[in-house]
Design an enzyme around this catalytic site. Structure first.
Site, mmCIF file in Angstrom:
data_model
loop_
_atom_site.group_PDB
_atom_site.id
_atom_site.type_symbol
_atom_site.label_atom_id
_atom_site.label_comp_id
_atom_site.label_asym_id
_atom_site.label_seq_id
_atom_site.Cartn_x
_atom_site.Cartn_y
_atom_site.Cartn_z
ATOM 1 N N LYS A 333 0.836 -1.206 0.000
ATOM 2 C CA LYS A 333 0.000 0.000 0.000
ATOM 3 C C LYS A 333 0.870 1.255 0.000
ATOM 4 O O LYS A 333 0.649 2.177 -0.788
ATOM 5 C CB LYS A 333 -0.915 -0.032 1.228
ATOM 6 N N ARG A 338 2.903 5.960 -3.234
ATOM 7 C CA ARG A 338 4.033 6.804 -3.638
ATOM 8 C C ARG A 338 4.290 6.711 -5.142
ATOM 9 O O ARG A 338 4.758 7.663 -5.762
ATOM 10 C CB ARG A 338 5.278 6.410 -2.829
ATOM 11 N N ASP A 627 1.922 -1.433 11.728
ATOM 12 C CA ASP A 627 0.600 -1.820 11.222
ATOM 13 C C ASP A 627 0.242 -3.264 11.569
ATOM 14 O O ASP A 627 -0.864 -3.713 11.273
ATOM 15 C CB ASP A 627 0.549 -1.645 9.700
HETATM 16 C C1 S3P Z 1 2.526 4.663 6.272
HETATM 17 C C2 S3P Z 1 3.084 4.963 7.490
HETATM 18 C C3 S3P Z 1 2.548 4.470 8.763
HETATM 19 C C4 S3P Z 1 1.575 3.318 8.573
HETATM 20 C C5 S3P Z 1 0.601 3.557 7.451
HETATM 21 C C6 S3P Z 1 1.337 3.798 6.155
HETATM 22 C C7 S3P Z 1 3.131 5.223 5.060
HETATM 23 O O1 S3P Z 1 1.863 5.515 9.402
HETATM 24 O O2 S3P Z 1 0.868 3.080 9.760
HETATM 25 O O3 S3P Z 1 -0.260 2.452 7.298
HETATM 26 O O4 S3P Z 1 2.826 4.744 3.954
HETATM 27 O O5 S3P Z 1 3.938 6.153 5.180
HETATM 28 P P1 S3P Z 1 2.650 6.543 10.390
HETATM 29 O O6 S3P Z 1 3.660 7.208 9.589
HETATM 30 O O7 S3P Z 1 1.588 7.478 10.864
HETATM 31 O O8 S3P Z 1 3.195 5.702 11.482
#
Ligand code: S3P
Length: 748
Positions: A333, A338, A627
């Site tokens: 994801k 990105r 996660d």
């Molecule tokens: C993500 C960063 C994480 C993660 C989210 C996806 C990302 O969040 O929990 O599912 O793609 O940068 P945080 O940066 O808030 O920890």
């Protein structure tokens, strides 16, 4: 009392209904209410004697009156179902009658015109006149086509005025609902504009196209070769010409308005064809295809925006099972998001493979489409992004809706802070509760102008045209989203921007920027970008998501006799905390065939069942498994002894409060789980019972409890699971293939 159907519960049948105009709509209205036993007597009237005879013969009405006055005599409700241009004459005659306390209503496709006529004839709009419009019908017409079920699950729009009698409105509303219709109330003008765009314009185009082609000399030749596309597009040109001529005359203003807008768009398409401008054509077609798919879901009542929050999707996870075979979970994801963002900001065309076709990543695609980027796909995980360069985004036509996706909102806020246009970012109920000050505050320090709802919640309103300055930021929390947001803003800042993280977080932004040829300096825990470079298009292969794989890693570890291989999983060291934690718990996990694909490490992961033991989870692993904790809590429940998690307060502000929601669910299954402010204590080892748990719209909670069932003694019902589609749309199919016993509860 009921002839064929059931009356609406709690409603008394209407003693006397009069239906004036016994065509398809009037006939179906009369017939449905009569058959359902909702009226004491249904009296019909039509100027055509044959229609009157047929209406009685076919059981559409109880009897027909021989005059309008006789039909309306003592009627509780008078339904006016005549062609729209006949309405004026009918209203003139009605205005001369003594209608007593009768409620009037109608079915005309344009409402402004009906209201205008009624005002003229009655001197004012009668308060007991409720204008209505059922959106149902077919190319067939006449009383012989009447069906009692015509309105079932169709929309009916009522357009009450300010002084419409509420009791009259409730009565008409109730009659339509008794026929199974979905009733909505709308302002008259709004109704006419919406219908002009969604119904009247398409009919005009269909009639116009067929006539235009038929007129040409070679028309026979043209129609001989006309294929499915022509047939589909022109089906509605078979509709009743008189009725449609009436509608265009009645809804003239609104139709002209929408037609003029369309003409301008058609001219732009013509110019694109003339100039050989394939980019514009591709843009229009890809946007239209995406919009059409979205509408189809709405039409099929499966819209992700709607259903997820209005309907409880329940997973039923049956106990037992073991996992085997080889599976590949969908694309990562974080990397999928990105790839669209950087691909859009790059110069040239970026090809993406393995893209996650989940709703979060699709929301990012839609956001960039809204900002003028042409994006083809996704189609079997392939996406083509026609980059517009760092300065090529355009103002979106309205607020950008990001659904459930926190990553989209936080990363986008950084790159939008420096655009020349304003943007508003909104999301669903869950996203609307999540904290955005963590990005808004440092962005403001760079010079961005951002407004949020109270306490820093979405929507975020980002004012364009700001000059950003570079800065150094020491992040107070370990967040890849905040880091990425600031690095993206840094691409546009006047000076260099650096971000220091308190603990390592996923570094996909840094890696992918470099993959697009944009230099990023990483020294220890600090990442730095400088302005003045460009992104060049790239080929991206998105590996399978380790976060989605984690459900199967835990599942295979806790289910006896399991042996499963997860293929092509991204094993970036900033993401592998789940493997380290499971190994500390005694899991049997092997990384095979390790390789690097497009700048990201990838491996196949073999997991076999093992007896797990409880541990104190090392705090430095928390951001690396951020996660995966919901499913790790399931592993801990099945492990021997106590597992303790600390330093994970971030879990409280994810798609749900994952500490509380998991503790509640595990306790419901009989697990001794105690939430703490920054973690949880789980006493593992005793067996899990079945029961009811709530996912609170959090995809990862729903999937974690699906895994728990492997070791439960009875079924687990998991409420509120629709958001699984945000990150793992084919979860149920893969889970079943691997040997789990979870599916959607059949509540049909
Ligand atoms: C993500 C960063 C994480 C993660 C989210 C996806 C990302 O969040 O929990 O599912 O793609 O940068 P945080 O940066 O808030 O920890």
């Amino acid at each position: 009392m009921s002839r064929n159907g059931e009356p609406l519960p709690g409603t008394k049948p209407l003693p006397h209904l009069a239906v004036v105009g016994l065509g398809l709509i009037g006939g179906s209205f009369a017939m449905g209410l009569r058959e359902g036993g909702h009226c004491g007597e249904v009296v019909g009237f039509d100027l055509d004697p044959r229609s009157r005879e047929l209406a009685v013969e076919l059981g559409v009405v109880d009897r027909c009156a021989s005059s309008l006055a006789e039909a309306c005599q003592g009627a509780d409700v008078i339904q006016l179902a005549v062609p729209i241009l006949a309405m004026e004459r009918l209203l003139t005659e009605l205005a001369r009658l003594d209608l007593g306390q009768s409620v009037l209503t109608d079915v005309g496709s344009a409402k402004g015109n009906v209201v205008r006529c009624a005002r003229e004839q009655f001197g004012r709009m009668p308060p007991r006149f409720v204008p209505g419009h059922p959106i149902a019908g077919s190319e067939q017409s006449g009383v012989t086509a009447a069906q009692s079920t015509l309105f079932r699950r169709h929309k009916v729009i009522l357009t009450p005025l300010e002084d419409t009698d509420p009791a009259a409105l409730a009565l008409v509303d109730g009659l339509w609902r008794a026929l199974g219709a979905d009733v909505e109330h709308m302002d008259v003008r709004h109704h006419d504009e919406v219908l002009a765009a969604t119904s009247h314009l398409p009919h005009l185009l269909a009639f116009g196209l067929v006539d235009s082609l038929a007129k040409r000399n070679e028309n026979l030749e043209i129609f001989r070769y006309a294929a499915g596309g022509f047939r589909d597009f022109t089906r509605i040109a078979g509709s009743d010409p008189v009725m449609w001529h009436d509608i265009f005359l009645a809804n003239r203003e609104a139709v002209l308005h929408t037609l003029d807008d369309f003409r301008a768009d058609l001219d732009a398409l013509r110019a694109a064809v003339d100039e050989g401008d394939g980019h514009t054509l591709l843009g229009v077609f890809t946007r239209a295809k995406a919009a059409r798919e979205h509408f189809s879901k709405i039409l099929a009542r499966r819209a992700y925006v709607d259903v997820m929050h209005s309907k409880d999707l329940i997973f039923l996870a049956n106990p037992g099972g073991s996992l085997s075979g080889q599976i590949r979970v969908p694309g990562d994801k974080s990397i999928s998001h990105r790839s669209i963002m950087l691909g859009s900001l790059a110069e040239g065309t970026t090809e993406v493979e393995g893209f996650l076709e989940g709703e979060d990543a699709l929301a990012t695609i839609q956001a960039f489409r809204d900002m003028g980027v042409v994006i083809e796909g996704p189609n079997e995980g392939r996406v083509t992004v026609h980059g517009v360069g760092l300065h090529g985004l355009k103002a979106p036509p309205g607020p950008i809706y990001l659904g459930n996706s926190g990553t989209s909102m936080r990363l986008l806020s950084g790159l939008l802070a420096a655009q020349p246009f304003d943007t508003t970012l909104t999301g669903d109920a869950s996203l609307s509760k999540r904290p955005m000050n963590r990005v808004a505050k440092p962005l403001r320090e760079m010079g961005a102008v951002i407004e949020t709802a109270p306490e820093g919640r979405p929507p975020m309103i980002i004012r364009g045209g700001q000059k950003l300055s570079g800065m150094h930021y020491d992040m107070p929390m370990a967040s890849a989203q905040v880091k990425s947001c600031l690095l993206l803003a840094g691409l546009y800042a006047a000076e260099k921007t650096s971000v220091t993280e308190p603990a390592p977080t996923r570094d996909h932004t840094e890696r992918m920027l470099q993959g697009f040829g944009y230099p990023v300096q990483v020294e220890g825990s600090t990442a730095t970008v400088e302005p003045g470079h460009t992104l060049r298009s790239a080929q991206i292969e998105v590996p399978a998501d380790i976060s989605s794989s984690a459900f199967f890693m835990v599942a295979a570890s806790i289910a006896p006799d399991s042996d499963i291989t997860l293929e092509h999983v991204g094993v970036n060291p900033t993401r592998t905390g789940v493997i380290d934690i499971l190994k500390l718990m005694g899991a049997n996990i092997e990384l095979i065939n390790q390789r690097e694909v497009g700048g990201e490490p990838v491996a196949d992961i073999r997991v076999r069942a093992a007896q797990l033991k409880g541990i104190d989870i090392p705090e430095e692993l928390v951001p690396l498994a951020i996660d995966e904790f919901p499913v790790l809590f399931v592993a801990a429940s099945c492990a021997e002894g106590r597992t303790t998690l600390r330093g994970a307060e971030e879990l409280r502000v994810k798609e749900s409060d994952r500490i509380q929601v998991m503790a509640d669910g595990l306790q419901a299954l009989g697990v001794n789980a105690t939430p703490t402010p920054d973690g949880i204590i789980i006493e593992g080892g005793s067996s899990l019972g079945g029961g009811e748990v709530w996912a609170h719209g959090d995809h990862r909670i729903a999937m974690s409890f699906s895994v728990a069932a492997l070791r439960a003694t009875a079924p687990i019902r998991i409420h509120d699971c629709a958001n699984v589609a945000t990150s793992f749309p084919n979860f149920l199919a893969l889970a079943e293939r691997a040997g789990m016993r979870v599916g959607v509860e059949d509540n049909s």
